[in-house]
Design an enzyme around this catalytic site. Structure first.
Site, mmCIF file in Angstrom:
data_model
loop_
_atom_site.group_PDB
_atom_site.id
_atom_site.type_symbol
_atom_site.label_atom_id
_atom_site.label_comp_id
_atom_site.label_asym_id
_atom_site.label_seq_id
_atom_site.Cartn_x
_atom_site.Cartn_y
_atom_site.Cartn_z
ATOM 1 N N HIS A 146 0.861 -1.188 0.000
ATOM 2 C CA HIS A 146 0.000 0.000 0.000
ATOM 3 C C HIS A 146 0.890 1.228 0.000
ATOM 4 C CE1 HIS A 146 -3.774 2.236 0.747
ATOM 5 N NE2 HIS A 146 -2.934 3.105 1.300
ATOM 6 N N CYS A 147 0.700 2.102 -0.977
ATOM 7 C CA CYS A 147 1.535 3.299 -1.111
ATOM 8 C C CYS A 147 0.727 4.548 -0.771
ATOM 9 C CB CYS A 147 2.074 3.398 -2.540
ATOM 10 S SG CYS A 147 3.093 4.868 -2.819
#
Length: 289
Positions: A146-147
């Protein structure tokens, strides 16, 4: 085997993490939204300094240099921005919530005693290589990580756009550093009061801050680009490498792995406007379990 089933037991459309009339994927995370706004502001700052301080003031003396570099910089900035939007607003490969019901299990043809994986957090039947994201609150197929900078997971459906985003930001950063060094050389060679429309202290501050931004974003995106390409070539996502998961799936060759993300080789590889031609024909309601 592949089975078909609805995203909700009721047959309705799951509007979780959806916006724009259910046409786009939107993760409602405050930290991610702040990071996205910061990314856009930093790109706008680079636009302001490169155009307003470096290229446009030097056009009268170096028309060809300014024109060529303006076209290159604007092309990279546009492609980076579109890639960022596509990464952020694309469903990364979310598994429908709440499909692990008795009715759905019977509908999918499971026999008594047959084993399958169920996520206890979103009550979904997990396909192979799917992982639960606590921010998106969904299981994501081939989740890499997850960025927060794109406010989304990087998964099966949007990895191409994330790779392009890192590629174009890295290229933009290198180009920006080249322009800053050229401007510093011009100002040192001539007069600081005439090489910029701003005062010497303001010029130095803007150039130094842009240098710091270029180095920071350049190093970060080059590292991310390298790790993404390594994960694609090895057919193993970042989270699978982190957890040291043994491959329970048939690993693809490097060529097939690249094609699964970008499609068959063409200029469309580098376009954030196209989807991979080799992407699975199954919709979001088809999963291997």
């Amino acid at each position: 085997m592949h089975y078909s089933y609805s995203s909700l037991a009721s047959g309705g459309v799951d509007q979780h993490n959806r916006c724009l009339g259910n046409r786009a994927w939107c993760v409602k995370d405050i930290c991610g939204i702040v990071c996205v706004i910061m990314t856009w502001l930093l790109i706008l700052f680079a636009e302001f300094v490169v155009c307003g301080l470096i290229l446009l003031p030097s056009y009268s003396n170096y028309a060809a240099f300014s024109t060529i570099n303006m076209i290159i910089f604007q092309a990279l900035a546009f492609l980076a921005f579109v890639s960022h939007l596509r990464t952020m607003l694309s469903d990364p490969g979310a598994v429908p919530r709440g499909n692990a019901t008795k009715e759905m299990i019977e509908q999918m043809g499971y026999r008594e005693g047959q084993m399958f994986y169920k996520c206890p957090k979103c009550c979904s039947i997990k396909p192979d290589r799917a992982h639960h994201c606590s921010v998106c609150q969904r299981c994501i197929r081939k989740m890499d990580h997850h960025c927060p900078w794109v406010n989304n997971c990087v998964g099966e459906n949007n990895q191409k756009y994330f790779v392009l985003f890192t590629l174009y930001i890295a290229s933009m950063s290198v180009h920006t550093l080249f322009l800053v060094m050229s401007q510093f050389a011009e100002c040192v060679k001539n007069d600081w009061r005439t090489c910029s429309p701003y005062s010497p202290p303001a010029t130095i501050f803007l150039l130094l801050f842009l240098t710091f931004e270029g180095l920071m974003f350049g190093i970060f995106t080059i590292i991310m680009l390298s790790t993404q390409l390594n994960a694609i070539l090895n057919d193993q996502t970042g989270i699978e490498q982190l957890k040291k998961e043994e491959a329970r799936w048939a690993k693809k060759s490097r060529l097939k792995s690249i094609q699964s993300v970008f499609g068959r080789f063409s200029l469309a590889w580098f376009s954030p406007f196209t989807e991979p031609s080799c992407r699975s024909k199954f919709s979001s309601h088809f999963y291997s379990v």
